[in-house]
Structures are given as C-alpha cells and as structure tokens.
Design an enzyme around this catalytic site. Structure first.
Site, mmCIF file in Angstrom:
data_model
loop_
_atom_site.group_PDB
_atom_site.id
_atom_site.type_symbol
_atom_site.label_atom_id
_atom_site.label_comp_id
_atom_site.label_asym_id
_atom_site.label_seq_id
_atom_site.Cartn_x
_atom_site.Cartn_y
_atom_site.Cartn_z
ATOM 1 N N GLY A 1 0.828 -1.206 0.000
ATOM 2 C CA GLY A 1 0.000 0.000 0.000
ATOM 3 C C GLY A 1 0.856 1.246 0.000
ATOM 4 O O GLY A 1 2.079 1.174 -0.180
ATOM 5 N N ASN A 2 0.241 2.387 0.183
ATOM 6 C CA ASN A 2 0.996 3.635 0.303
ATOM 7 C C ASN A 2 0.320 4.523 1.342
ATOM 8 O O ASN A 2 -0.720 4.164 1.894
ATOM 9 C CB ASN A 2 1.132 4.326 -1.057
ATOM 10 C CG ASN A 2 -0.217 4.699 -1.623
ATOM 11 O OD1 ASN A 2 -0.923 5.527 -1.073
ATOM 12 N ND2 ASN A 2 -0.604 4.037 -2.716
ATOM 13 N N ARG A 3 0.900 5.681 1.589
ATOM 14 C CA ARG A 3 0.449 6.487 2.730
ATOM 15 C C ARG A 3 -0.620 7.523 2.380
ATOM 16 O O ARG A 3 -0.879 8.437 3.155
ATOM 17 C CB ARG A 3 1.667 7.155 3.386
ATOM 18 C CG ARG A 3 2.592 6.114 4.033
ATOM 19 C CD ARG A 3 3.800 6.763 4.637
ATOM 20 N NE ARG A 3 3.455 7.831 5.527
ATOM 21 C CZ ARG A 3 4.223 8.887 5.775
ATOM 22 N NH1 ARG A 3 5.391 8.990 5.172
ATOM 23 N NH2 ARG A 3 3.832 9.819 6.599
#
Ligand code: C5P
Length: 410
Positions: A210-212
């Site tokens: 995932g990413n932030r």
C-alpha cells in the site's frame, strides 16, 4: 469581502435535544454573517429553549405549532419554499427518522417536506442511539437524498457518558453551510470524475502493498465539486477518512480495479481529476493462501501497473493529474504533464512542511502547458477550489475551441 452567507435566507430547524441551547448561538452567528434566519421548532424543543430566545435574536416569529391560526395555515409551506438552505440543528434520532420517512406530524417535519433547498442535518444524541443501525440507516437515507450530515463530535454527553453524539459546533456548521451554498454553482450540469485514496495490491489473502495516501485531497476535490453543482463520481481506493456525502461513490481496492472504474466513469464526463496514489507495481501472482514464515528469504515478483490517466484518450475530457514528489518538483511534474497527456498537473513536494500525506493543508504548484502558478499553503478544501477554478476555465476554453456539433452534448 462580504460573507458568502450575507443576504441568504436560512431556515433553522430545532428539535428536542439539550443541544438546542447551542442552536441559539448558531442563530446568533448566522445573523452576524448577514443572513436572515427563520426558526421552526418541534413542540418538545420548546421545553429546552423558549421560542422567545430565537425571536429576540432573529427578530422574526418562530413557528412551533403546525395548527397555530396566528401563524397562518400554510406557514410551513412558505417557510420551506422561501429559503436558501434548511439547517436542522440539533437533529434528534426521532427527528432524523421523521425526515428519512417523510413524516409530517410537527411543524419542523412538515416544513422539511415543503423545502427543496440544500439541507444540512447536525445530529445530537446519545452514542447508543446514534450508532443504532436504525439511526445509521436513516442517516444514510438522508445522505443518498443529497442531505449533508454535519457529523457529531465525541465528548461528554448529557447522560454523563463519553462518546460520539455531541452536536457539531456552530462555527463548523456555518463553515459547511458556506461551502454548500456560498459558492456559485459554476460546475452545474458537469460530470466530474475524481479518484482518491491509495490503491492496495494484494500479496496474499491477508497482506498487501500500500501507500500512505489518506484520501483527503481527493475527497476535498470531490466535496468542492459537489458544492459547485457538479455530479461527482468518486472512485475511491482505501482512505483514512470517511468519503463525502452527496457523491456517487465507487469503491475500488487495486490499480486494475481503479482503471476499469475510471474507463467506465469517464464515458460522458467533462473532467477526470486523478488525485489517487496509484501503486506503480503489483505482485505478479497473488498467493491463494497466506504465505507462511519459513525462516527463508522471500522474493516478490512485481510487475508494472498500467498508467490509468495516460491511457484515457479523449479530445473533450479535461484531464488533471497530481504529482507528489520528493525532489525536482517542477521538472518531474512538467515531464508527467506531457507524458500523460494532461491538461493540468497539481504538484506538491511531500517533504515540505504542511504538504505531507495525511495533513489538512497542501501547497500546490499548478502547471499547464502555458505556465506555472505557485499557490500558497492552503487548506485542502481551498486548494481543491483553486484546482476547480482552473478546471472551469479549461472547460470553458474547450467548449469555445470545439466545432459546433461537438459542443452540443457538452
Ligand atoms: O505516480 P505518478 O507520480 O506517476 O502519478 C501522477 C499522476 O498519474 C497522478 O494523478 C496519478 O493518480 C496518476 N497515475 C495513474 N496511473 C498510475 C500511476 C499514476 O493514473 N498507474
């Protein structure tokens, strides 16, 4: 500059909650914006606050009794019709249920049925009542109808318990109202597709890459476009904040799901605003079962995801991208503008103070084929409106430059 609410006619609906005393402050603050305020109360609300309190502030009679001959038999109709916005604050569980069902047994509910004005509802009740599926379903019904729910806050409740259910503060309600009716509807008749959140690429049934991204910037754009009259299709990957109401939400998880959703949504749309953080890679073959720890090294084989926005080719669609960079902001953003065939790119240096992931502010640089505009540090909502100002200009230019027959549908 005059307050955007100056001169507006606001109808304030007050139902029977201890938070009714805050509605007096709300009425007073609304009057200070230059708005005129009419008040309609449920009979039980008058047990918490006297109508005279509102009359003293608004200098207008308060409607409390549906059958009061002095108020006229159709007072609820004229109040409902002659208003720019209807604000129900506080809204009890009973009042929300009545609004959702379309009941009309008191002056507030009857007035609500007569109004077609933008409506805000600020719930106030015990957490148990708020979280009951019946209340949640009623709130969802109102959202689907385009009503804006001004979410209650957590804190100490009348029962002494602590939890969610305190009515939003008057200043917050007024902010939401300003956003809803204080702007020109310059995107009315337009369909705007917005992507938001961060895609997640599964590794196995329980893990993902995932990413932030918090989703806040994309949600701010969707909210702003909604408030400016657009039909908004919000294609959202997972985000950390709840999505706005009054938009068509299409949830997705992976980049490939987002690609399919975007390709479908842009048919007949006027603009695509890609605020989502799309994962550049996905795992080549996702494990069917949870990968067990063996003590050995694990190598994941990643393959590139397609570039969604670059793959959308259209002469009529305005395409806007975002570029979150950590170095050489302008050079990278300009290169993406050209390579992805964008009309506008909003670049931000995610390492700069106030511009990182998850925050409520952003400092954007807007770049199109003509030049570069450096915006100040703004709230995400204000930044969203600046992006939409440019989208409006691009849409107007596009229309002017198209041959006559191509403008007929747009
Ligand atoms: O990740 P990148 O910096 O290239 O993203 C720039 C723009 O391209 C963003 O608007 C993003 O939503 C979009 N994008 C996309 N498909 C991808 C990666 C990014 O549409 N696979």
């Amino acid at each position: 500059m005059a307050d955007p609410l100056a001169g507006k006619r606001i109808l304030l609906g007050v139902s029977a909650s201890i938070a009714a005393f805050k509605a007096v402050a709300l009425a007073s603050d609304l009057i200070k914006t230059g708005a005129s305020v009419d008040v309609v109360m449920t009979p039980n609300a008058t047990r918490f606050v006297a109508p005279l309190s509102f009359e003293a502030i608004t200098h207008r009679p308060v409607l409390t009794d549906l059958f009061d001959p002095a108020a006229g038999s159709i007072a609820h109709v004229s109040l409902g019709v002659d208003t720019d916005a209807f604000v129900v604050a506080p809204a009890t569980a009973d009042c929300i249920a009545g609004l959702a069902l379309g009941l009309a047994h008191d002056a507030l509910l009857a007035t609500a049925l007569c109004t077609r004005a933008p409506t805000l509802v600020a719930p106030a009740m015990e957490t148990l009542m708020l979280e009951h599926p019946a209340t949640q379903q009623n709130l969802e019904t109102l959202r689907q109808r385009g009503v804006t729910i001004v979410e209650p806050a957590a804190g100490r409740l009348a029962s002494g318990r602590v939890g969610r259910g305190r009515m939003a503060e008057p200043a917050d309600i007024i902010d939401v109202l300003r956003a809803k009716i204080g702007r020109p509807a310059d995107l009315a008749g337009r369909t705007i597709v917005v992507t938001a959140g961060g895609t997640q690429e599964p590794i196995d049934p329980v893990r993902h890459i995932g990413n932030r991204s918090s989703g806040k910037m994309g949600y701010a754009i969707a909210t702003a476009a909604r408030d400016r009259g657009a039909r908004v299709i919000l294609i959202s990957a997972p985000a950390t904040v709840p999505p706005p109401s009054g938009v068509e939400l299409r949830p997705v998880i992976t980049a490939l799901e987002m690609k399919a959703a975007v390709e479908d949504a842009v048919q007949g749309a006027d603009a695509l605003i890609m605020a989502a953080a799309v994962a550049d890679f996905r795992v080549a073959s996702r494990a069917e079962q949870k990968i067990k720890r063996t003590g050995e090294e694990l190598t994941l084989h990643l393959i590139p995801n397609p570039d969604i926005v670059a793959g959308i080719r259209s002469d009529t669609l305005v395409k806007v991208g975002f570029a979150a960079e950590t170095s050489d902001l302008l050079a990278h953003a300009r290169e993406k503008l050209i390579r992805k065939g964008l009309d506008l790119i909003a670049a931000n240096d995610v390492t700069a103070p106030g511009s990182g992931f998850g925050g409520d502010t952003n400092q954007l640089v807007l770049i199109d084929r003509r030049g570069t505009e450096v915006l100040p540090l703004l709230s995400k909502r204000e930044a969203a409106d600046r992006v939409l100002d440019r989208v409006c200009s691009l849409l107007a230019e596009r229309k002017a430059s198209l041959p006559l027959d191509a403008t007929q549908n747009g």
